[in-house]
Motif scaffolding. Structure first.
Motif, PDB file in Angstrom:
ATOM      1  N   GLN A  50      39.566  39.098  38.065  1.00 32.67           N
ATOM      2  CA  GLN A  50      38.466  38.605  38.616  1.00 32.67           C
ATOM      3  C   GLN A  50      38.842  38.059  39.607  1.00 32.67           C
ATOM      4  O   GLN A  50      38.213  36.595  40.031  1.00 32.67           O
ATOM      5  CB  GLN A  50      38.253  37.958  37.312  1.00 32.67           C
ATOM      6  N   VAL A  51      40.567  37.266  39.365  1.00 30.61           N
ATOM      7  CA  VAL A  51      40.843  36.077  40.815  1.00 30.61           C
ATOM      8  C   VAL A  51      39.891  36.852  41.603  1.00 30.61           C
ATOM      9  O   VAL A  51      39.733  36.301  43.086  1.00 30.61           O
ATOM     10  CB  VAL A  51      42.449  36.219  40.574  1.00 30.61           C
ATOM     11  N   ALA A  52      40.339  37.927  42.248  1.00 31.39           N
ATOM     12  CA  ALA A  52      40.248  39.013  43.861  1.00 31.39           C
ATOM     13  C   ALA A  52      37.739  39.131  43.598  1.00 31.39           C
ATOM     14  O   ALA A  52      38.087  38.306  45.149  1.00 31.39           O
ATOM     15  CB  ALA A  52      40.919  40.273  43.811  1.00 31.39           C
ATOM     16  N   VAL A  53      37.800  38.558  42.854  1.00 33.14           N
ATOM     17  CA  VAL A  53      36.256  38.963  42.799  1.00 33.14           C
ATOM     18  C   VAL A  53      36.318  37.473  42.742  1.00 33.14           C
ATOM     19  O   VAL A  53      35.184  37.134  43.900  1.00 33.14           O
ATOM     20  CB  VAL A  53      35.473  38.945  41.191  1.00 33.14           C
ATOM     21  N   ASP A  95      37.003  39.913  29.271  1.00 33.61           N
ATOM     22  CA  ASP A  95      37.496  40.227  31.085  1.00 33.61           C
ATOM     23  C   ASP A  95      37.130  41.762  31.271  1.00 33.61           C
ATOM     24  O   ASP A  95      37.525  41.872  30.389  1.00 33.61           O
ATOM     25  CB  ASP A  95      38.401  39.710  31.341  1.00 33.61           C
ATOM     26  N   ALA A  96      37.218  41.766  32.155  1.00 35.43           N
ATOM     27  CA  ALA A  96      36.910  43.071  33.309  1.00 35.43           C
ATOM     28  C   ALA A  96      37.494  43.239  34.518  1.00 35.43           C
ATOM     29  O   ALA A  96      37.861  42.848  34.235  1.00 35.43           O
ATOM     30  CB  ALA A  96      35.264  44.034  32.624  1.00 35.43           C
ATOM     31  N   VAL A  97      37.318  44.677  34.520  1.00 30.81           N
ATOM     32  CA  VAL A  97      37.790  44.634  35.776  1.00 30.81           C
ATOM     33  C   VAL A  97      36.431  44.960  37.246  1.00 30.81           C
ATOM     34  O   VAL A  97      35.495  46.288  35.821  1.00 30.81           O
ATOM     35  CB  VAL A  97      38.877  45.651  36.535  1.00 30.81           C
ATOM     36  N   MET A  98      36.461  45.257  38.400  1.00 25.95           N
ATOM     37  CA  MET A  98      35.875  45.629  39.398  1.00 25.95           C
ATOM     38  C   MET A  98      35.852  46.531  40.637  1.00 25.95           C
ATOM     39  O   MET A  98      37.434  46.264  40.198  1.00 25.95           O
ATOM     40  CB  MET A  98      35.529  44.208  40.251  1.00 25.95           C
ATOM     41  N   VAL A  99      36.157  47.849  40.101  1.00 25.66           N
ATOM     42  CA  VAL A  99      36.139  48.708  40.713  1.00 25.66           C
ATOM     43  C   VAL A  99      35.022  48.481  42.481  1.00 25.66           C
ATOM     44  O   VAL A  99      34.503  49.195  42.754  1.00 25.66           O
ATOM     45  CB  VAL A  99      35.909  50.044  40.748  1.00 25.66           C
ATOM     46  N   LEU A 300      46.637  43.819  45.468  1.00 28.23           N
ATOM     47  CA  LEU A 300      45.380  43.683  46.650  1.00 28.23           C
ATOM     48  C   LEU A 300      45.319  42.217  45.108  1.00 28.23           C
ATOM     49  O   LEU A 300      45.654  41.480  46.158  1.00 28.23           O
ATOM     50  CB  LEU A 300      44.476  44.633  46.309  1.00 28.23           C
ATOM     51  N   ASN A 301      45.758  42.538  44.171  1.00 26.48           N
ATOM     52  CA  ASN A 301      44.860  41.533  43.109  1.00 26.48           C
ATOM     53  C   ASN A 301      46.356  40.252  43.451  1.00 26.48           C
ATOM     54  O   ASN A 301      46.344  38.816  43.148  1.00 26.48           O
ATOM     55  CB  ASN A 301      45.316  41.839  41.516  1.00 26.48           C
ATOM     56  N   LEU A 302      47.562  40.649  43.757  1.00 23.18           N
ATOM     57  CA  LEU A 302      48.867  39.739  44.245  1.00 23.18           C
ATOM     58  C   LEU A 302      48.688  38.822  45.778  1.00 23.18           C
ATOM     59  O   LEU A 302      48.723  37.948  45.562  1.00 23.18           O
ATOM     60  CB  LEU A 302      50.017  40.271  43.727  1.00 23.18           C
ATOM     61  N   GLY A 388      43.953  41.104  34.336  1.00 19.62           N
ATOM     62  CA  GLY A 388      45.334  40.233  34.563  1.00 19.62           C
ATOM     63  C   GLY A 388      44.955  38.778  34.410  1.00 19.62           C
ATOM     64  O   GLY A 388      44.391  37.961  33.931  1.00 19.62           O
ATOM     65  N   LEU A 389      46.857  38.357  34.842  1.00 19.07           N
ATOM     66  CA  LEU A 389      46.641  37.014  33.753  1.00 19.07           C
ATOM     67  C   LEU A 389      46.407  35.617  34.413  1.00 19.07           C
ATOM     68  O   LEU A 389      46.025  35.909  35.608  1.00 19.07           O
ATOM     69  CB  LEU A 389      48.542  36.968  33.283  1.00 19.07           C
TER      70      LEU A 389
END
Length: 391
Positions: A50-53, A95-99, A300-302, A388-389
């Motif tokens: 979510q942080v990247a989104v 929460d979820a993730v995005m591909v 990528l998220n880091l 993601g924390l």
């Protein structure tokens, strides 16, 4: 040339930072050793926390991502021939993730930067050099089209990857490096075929690890674990598909659609952290500062969380004349980095076959996986780390 922030590297970290600074009215220039086409041609992962989104939205480039990206609410763990679903959304409270492929992230950011007319210098090769970052007047020099150029700036952001000039410019003794190299790699194949399943499948088998992922509803990315010394030219497409089938459960094996590869490569796995992340007016972010094995989808998220911390600190410096954000950048970023490193190391250790460990290792992994999928507490811990924390 004079700018406020010189950014080294036009990958996602550098482009995200440049866009956030531009939105805040902070001038910046990006230097990239390769061509724009080369940067776009790099095949990388594409699972966004979510942080990247949120950062893509903050940069004003999230429209195509929300239209074309695939929201994943769970992942599948395959072991002992059976699949078990980890429900990310229910276990994490929503929460979820995005591909959405890293190539597409880069493309969107490149297009936004070009539309805004922001300066990006491609194809600088190995000519970039950093000077004076131990004081208050850093300078970046580079050569382009046979001409020498100099950028005077307030800060330098090193977003140029593991092999870049930024970390290499730090004096020896000022930086400490931590590294673990894993004794295997991932042989990856990209093909225009529908995914075998609508969510990612992580497979632990006696033949080694496998991952079934996707870039879209019509483009798939598959991986199989191979020895570190393996060569990609030893693998025909047919050999790859045959090996993947042997690592899948019967249902997935039946549903697998094969086709010619668009790209095939072997990626080594390593855990790496350099600290601190600040040296005077030079800051490291993304792969220049840390590498994670791709098992946990954290690379990528880091980079995105690094950029969030760094952009916030730089904006605070210019708007509020406070250096609290940049002074605490390294500490804040590294706290999240080490948690992601731990998770990626643990997940890698759980899912892969390690040489010379014998059959007991497989049995121990299967026992832990059995506990993991049948314990809500253990499943929640996996889900929380995977999505993601908190920042």
């Amino acid at each position: 040339m004079r700018t406020q922030v010189a950014i080294i590297g036009a990958g996602p970290a550098g482009l995200l930072l440049g866009q956030l600074l531009h939105k805040a009215g902070i001038s910046n220039v990006i230097l990239e050793r390769q061509s724009g086409d080369y940067v776009l041609g790099r095949i990388r992962a594409g699972v966004l926390e979510q942080v990247a989104v949120d950062l893509m939205d903050e940069c004003g480039v999230g429209q195509r991502m929300h239209h074309e990206g695939l929201v994943h609410e769970g992942i599948e763990l395959l072991f002992k021939g059976e699949r078990h679903r980890i429900d990310l959304r229910s276990l994490t409270g929503g929460d979820a993730v995005m591909v959405y492929g890293q190539t597409e992230v880069t493309r969107d950011l490149m297009a936004a930067r070009a539309a805004a007319g922001l300066p990006t210098v491609y194809e600088t090769g190995d000519s970039v050099s950093l000077h004076g970052f131990d004081g208050n007047a850093p300078v970046v020099r580079y050569r382009k089209d046979g001409q020498e150029h100099e950028i005077q700036c307030d800060f330098i952001a090193g977003c140029d990857g593991y092999h870049g000039v930024s970390r290499a410019s730090v004096p020896k003794g000022a930086i400490r490096e931590y590294e673990k190299v894993y004794p295997f790699g991932w042989l990856g194949l990209l093909a225009d075929v529908p995914p075998v399943f609508h969510e990612l499948i992580y497979a632990n088998t006696e033949r080694g690890f496998a991952l079934c992922s996707m870039r879209s509803a019509t483009r798939s990315r598959y991986y199989v674990q191979v020895p570190l010394e393996e060569k990609v030219e030893n693998w025909s497409d047919e050999a790859f598909w045959n090996e993947l089938r042997l690592r899948l459960d019967p249902e997935a094996r039946e549903r697998l659609v094969t086709g010619p590869s668009l790209e095939k490569s072997i990626a080594p796995l390593r855990s790496f952290v350099a600290e601190p992340l600040r040296f005077g007016t030079l800051f490291l972010a993304g792969d220049a500062a840390h590498i994670v094995p791709p098992t946990g989808a954290k690379g990528l998220n880091l980079a995105a969380s690094d950029v969030k911390y760094l952009a916030s600190g730089l904006i605070e410096h210019y708007r509020e004349r406070s250096d609290a954000g940049i002074d605490h950048y390294s500490e804040r970023a590294l706290r999240r980095v080490w948690k992601a490193e731990r998770f990626s190391w643990w997940f890698t250790s759980l899912m892969h076959k390690f040489p010379n460990e014998g059959p007991i290792a497989q049995k121990l992994q299967e026992a832990e996986l059995d506990y993991l999928v049948n314990s809500k507490a253990a499943s929640t811990a996996l889900a929380e780390n995977y999505v993601g924390l908190p920042l």
